[in-house]
Scaffold this motif. Sequence first.
Motif, short mmCIF file in Angstrom:
data_model
loop_
_atom_site.label_atom_id
_atom_site.label_comp_id
_atom_site.label_asym_id
_atom_site.label_seq_id
_atom_site.Cartn_x
_atom_site.Cartn_y
_atom_site.Cartn_z
N GLN A 19 0.83 -1.21 0.00
CA GLN A 19 0.00 0.00 0.00
C GLN A 19 0.86 1.25 0.00
O GLN A 19 0.54 2.24 -0.67
CB GLN A 19 -0.94 0.01 1.21
N GLN A 20 1.96 1.22 0.74
CA GLN A 20 2.87 2.38 0.79
C GLN A 20 3.46 2.65 -0.59
O GLN A 20 3.53 3.80 -1.02
CB GLN A 20 3.98 2.14 1.81
N LYS A 21 3.86 1.61 -1.29
CA LYS A 21 4.42 1.79 -2.64
C LYS A 21 3.38 2.39 -3.58
O LYS A 21 3.69 3.27 -4.39
CB LYS A 21 4.93 0.46 -3.20
N ILE A 22 2.16 1.95 -3.47
CA ILE A 22 1.08 2.49 -4.31
C ILE A 22 0.86 3.96 -3.99
O ILE A 22 0.74 4.80 -4.89
CB ILE A 22 -0.22 1.67 -4.14
N ARG A 23 0.83 4.31 -2.70
CA ARG A 23 0.65 5.71 -2.30
C ARG A 23 1.79 6.58 -2.85
O ARG A 23 1.56 7.70 -3.31
CB ARG A 23 0.57 5.83 -0.78
#
Length: 90
Positions: free
Chosen positions: A77-81
């Motif tokens: 999720q962090q990478k997507i954000r």
Amino acid sequence: MEPHPDHSTQQTRLRRIEGQVRGVQRMIEERRYCMDIIDQIHAISAALRKVESNILEAHLEHCVHDALHSQNAEDAQQKIREIVQVLNRS
């Protein structure tokens, strides 16, 4: 998780850009024609966009790919954000 990708292949391109920037500085010192200076600035901008694109592609292929295939949902999720934030700044 694997280490970050090696971006050293971008060094040659960045050195060329550095030379172009010095060239624009000389053009300004020499009071060259405005449109010639602008043409060079556009070339520099395009070259920087290419470096950015290459690094982003490597990030997607390695860092994001690894995060999405890991068991760590928060990391994914962090990478997507991060990608969304970068795209929103463009």
